[in-house]
Design an enzyme around this catalytic site. Structure first.
Site, mmCIF file in Angstrom:
data_model
loop_
_atom_site.group_PDB
_atom_site.id
_atom_site.type_symbol
_atom_site.label_atom_id
_atom_site.label_comp_id
_atom_site.label_asym_id
_atom_site.label_seq_id
_atom_site.Cartn_x
_atom_site.Cartn_y
_atom_site.Cartn_z
ATOM 1 N N ASP A 157 -3.382 -2.291 5.137
ATOM 2 C CA ASP A 157 -3.758 -3.627 4.541
ATOM 3 C C ASP A 157 -3.317 -4.964 5.157
ATOM 4 O O ASP A 157 -1.945 -5.054 4.800
ATOM 5 C CB ASP A 157 -3.813 -3.447 3.178
ATOM 6 C CG ASP A 157 -4.520 -4.446 2.321
ATOM 7 O OD1 ASP A 157 -4.954 -5.544 3.051
ATOM 8 O OD2 ASP A 157 -4.967 -4.099 1.278
ATOM 9 N N SER B 10 -8.162 -7.860 4.493
ATOM 10 C CA SER B 10 -8.675 -6.882 3.350
ATOM 11 C C SER B 10 -10.037 -6.758 3.364
ATOM 12 O O SER B 10 -10.701 -6.804 4.181
ATOM 13 C CB SER B 10 -7.827 -6.698 2.094
ATOM 14 O OG SER B 10 -7.837 -5.596 1.477
#
Length: 740
Positions: A214, A68
């Site tokens: 993500d 991320s």
């Protein structure tokens, strides 16, 4: 014996994983140091402070892994950017623009700016044989992608991430299978974006046939990945946010954020325990969208790293050794070519190459200027046809090719759009006045090689009926166009008597028109055309006392129309800077087939300026007709309502001419995630009137003062306002879809 053992040890060191890291450090006997950076949204900016301290302590970083936001910071560092450069990139970033994702208005032509006014609801729905197609996320990541490409451009041709200045890998989650996916080759920008594609907020990224989101959902602190890459020593930085309280789970975004946090916490504690040095940054007061606190977040990362200096310094190098380490890292960064051999596109089959080349500045052939390449990408993105438009480099040698990569929207070319304008207006004990106008539009895009567009709007409310328009660009750059349109409408306008609505004046209009236009740059458009049709008007309910003022009529329509628009404001709903101007003239002529001859002119100008959170604005508008006595009642100018002498009813003031001026101020009180929508408060004063020159009426300026609080939302601006006008008239107004 000692010599033999030393030789065996040296041979073992040479054959160890240290020797196969692509870093090739000067002293191959030292351990390979891996840096692991977790996800955490804005909290991940703390990684930059940690990097700064590692360089101060001369701790070498031989490989980087991340998830991320950790993948973003780690990818920039692995590409050769220093901590100071990364700080400069992210510290002054306009996160409002990056996360709002819509192309800046400066990149839109006037037709796209007009489209945003027509369809204020930002949600765009696709139509297919299988039904409605929803967007994959609120943010496609267009500006974020261009930002990352610009600052990793020297390594754009590096496909094996082990060959970067620092070997690198990111993790993402396959949204179709739930699998953890290691991204260690391919396009580094796509890898970073995929690892940060927060579900619902960011659209998924297609990467090697997988649909990725993500990486923090499956491995938010990839220590085991760093170990598998050959790290002997691991420094792990955890910025995983804590779970939100139940009281904070009030909307879709709060619940979505909680889901990301909940999944991101899985296995983080165990992974952190496997690191040689684990930096656990406790920042309970920082949310994943708190990007405006960048300075303090970076400072807190540096503070925590300095508190662990004694542990980190165990792997510090000497000054000369660290300089050699940095020098070896720098030698691995490719050099950019001086010139571009060609610009080509790699997009969907329907994209005509000439649409791309029409937006290429010839100067790009002389120098690889990211500004010029981004201008092409943003120009294509502003067409509204693409999910994202990226670019990269291809080939080798002194003249690489720039490849523009437009990604088609999964929800095109058939699109549904919505717009809404609703106000409720209460004055004392009187019944509230409700004014509503809604529009549902079908838009068919990318018709033909030049990208023609056809739209059909169904309106309901004060104006009910159908409108259709077909716009055909005459060149690939879209400078010249021809637009044919037709509409059949029923228009209801209120008739006020003694400050109350007595009845409505209803007009039925059917007409067809054709116009030719020229775009003068992106912000200015001129057009001229002809319209032919028929209009009939009458009072909706009988009112004998009003028949003379509002006669029953039926007229043939034949008009020459011309308009000039200059739109340089930076936002539609809550502008902060820029100017807007519009001039429109309509000339009805009997020789063309009209029943009456008259000319109607309307002018408008607005200006905005900001300093910090404060925005000041001013505007003036006016209109006149000639001869005024020939102007049909249906064509009279209307004033009143929110944003147009707010202390009066919506359309309460009418006449053959009008003049109104406004000046005011708004202050931004807060920004809301994920697109950082603004909450504002402020006020403005207005003065003006509408009057009838043919009836010997003179301009008698009226005034109104307004105080309001509002917000920018996905359905347009929402305001609650209190107004005070001449004669002590006070009103409470709730408005959706209008800005002051």
């Amino acid at each position: 014996m000692r010599s033999a053992l030393a030789g065996v040890a040296t041979l073992a060191a040479l054959l160890s994983p240290v020797a196969v890291t692509a870093q090739d450090p000067p002293d191959v006997t030292r351990p390979t140091v891996g840096l692991v950076l977790s996800g955490g949204g804005a909290r991940g900016l703390a990684h930059i402070g940690v990097l700064e301290v590692l360089e101060e302590l001369r701790v070498p970083v031989d490989l980087v892994t991340g998830a991320s936001m950790g993948a973003i910071v780690g990818g920039l560092y692995a590409s050769g950017r220093s901590p100071a450069e990364i700080r400069a990139i992210l510290e002054d970033l306009e996160w409002e623009r990056i996360l709002a994702d819509a192309p800046p208005r400066a990149a839109l032509d006037v037709s796209r700016r007009a489209e945003s006014r027509r369809y204020a609801v930002e949600l765009e729905l696709g139509l297919s044989r299988h039904g409605l197609v929803l967007p994959g996320g609120l943010v496609a990541g267009q500006d974020l992608g261009l930002l990352l490409r610009r600052h990793t451009l020297p390594v754009a041709t590096v496909e094996d991430f082990n060959r970067l200045p620092i070997p690198y890998a990111a993790v993402a989650a396959d949204i179709a299978t739930g699998e953890r996916v290691v991204l260690d080759r391919g396009d580094i920008v796509q890898a970073m974006r995929a690892s940060m594609a927060i579900p619902v907020v960011f659209s998924p990224i297609e990467f090697d046939g997988r649909l990725l989101v993500d990486g923090g959902l499956v491995d938010n602190l990839p220590v085991s990945l760093a170990r598998a890459m050959g790290a002997d020593v691991i420094i792990a930085v955890d910025v995983t946010p804590p779970l939100k309280d139940r009281a904070e789970l009030r909307d879709l975004f709060g619940i979505s954020e909680q889901l990301v946090i909940l999944l991101g916490q899985q296995d983080v504690r165990r992974q952190l325990s496997l690191a040689d040095v684990g930096l656990d940054l406790k920042m309970d007061d920082v949310g994943i969208f708190d990007f405006r606190a960048a300075d303090s977040i970076m400072a807190r990362g540096a503070l925590v790293a300095r508190s662990a200096a004694s542990d980190l310094s165990r792997w510090s190098l000497s000054e000369s050794g660290y300089r050699a380490h940095l020098s070896a890292r720098g030698r691995r960064e490719p050099t950019l070519p001086d010139r571009v051999s060609e610009v080509r596109s790699d997009g969907p089959a329907w994209l005509d190459e000439r649409l791309v080349h029409a937006r290429v500045d010839p100067a790009l052939a002389d120098t690889l200027d990211p500004d010029l390449v981004e201008e092409v990408a943003r120009g294509l993105y502003a067409l509204g046809e693409f999910e994202r438009v990226d670019y990269d480099l291809a080939g080798s040698g002194p003249g690489m090719a720039v490849v523009i990569r437009p990604i088609a929207k999964p929800r095109g070319p058939h699109v549904l759009r919505l717009g809404m304008d609703l106000t409720t207006d209460s004055a004392g004990d009187d019944t509230a006045i409700l004014s509503f106008q809604g529009v549902a539009g079908y838009v068919r895009k990318r018709i033909g090689a030049r990208g023609a567009e056809w739209r059909v709007d169904l309106g309901g409310g004060t104006t009910t009926g159908l409108e259709s328009a077909f716009r055909q660009p005459l060149d690939f750059a879209g400078r010249w166009f021809i637009e044919a349109s037709a509409r059949a409408l029923e228009i209801e306008r209120p008739v006020f008597v003694d400050e109350a609505i007595e009845t409505e004046y209803e007009t039925r209009l059917a007409e067809a028109a054709v116009q030719v236009g020229r775009a003068l740059g992106l912000s200015t458009e001129a057009r001229v055309g002809f319209a032919r049709g028929r209009a009939s008007s009458e009072l909706d309910a009988p009112a004998p006392d009003l028949n003379a003022r509002f006669p029953r009529s039926a007229d043939d329509v034949a008009e020459i129309r011309a308009a000039l628009v200059v739109d340089r404001i930076d936002a539609l709903n809550l502008p902060r800077r820029g100017v807007f101007g519009r001039a429109a003239v309509r000339a009805s002529r009997e020789e063309l087939g009209a029943d009456r001859a008259w000319t109607r002119l309307e002018l408008e100008g607005r200006i905005y300026g900001s300093r910090g959170s404060h925005t000041g604005f001013a505007g003036v508008a006016g209109g006149a007709s000639s001869p005024a006595s020939s102007l049909p009642v249906r064509e009279e100018f209307l004033l009143g309502g929110f944003g147009s002498l707010s202390g009066f009813g919506d359309g309460e003031l009418r006449g053959e001419a009008f003049l109104v001026a406004r000046a005011g101020w708004l202050r931004r009180l807060a920004e809301l995630p994920p697109a950082l929508r603004a909450i504002v408060a402020g006020g403005w004063i207005e003065t003006g009137d509408a009057w009838d020159p043919s009836r010997d009426e003179t301009l008698d300026l009226r005034s109104a003062v307004t105080a309001a609080v509002g917000a920018e939302t996905l359905i347009g601006p929402v305001f609650i306002a209190v107004t005070r006008a001449d004669g002590g008239r006070g009103r409470l107004v709730i408005s959706i879809g209008r800005s002051p």
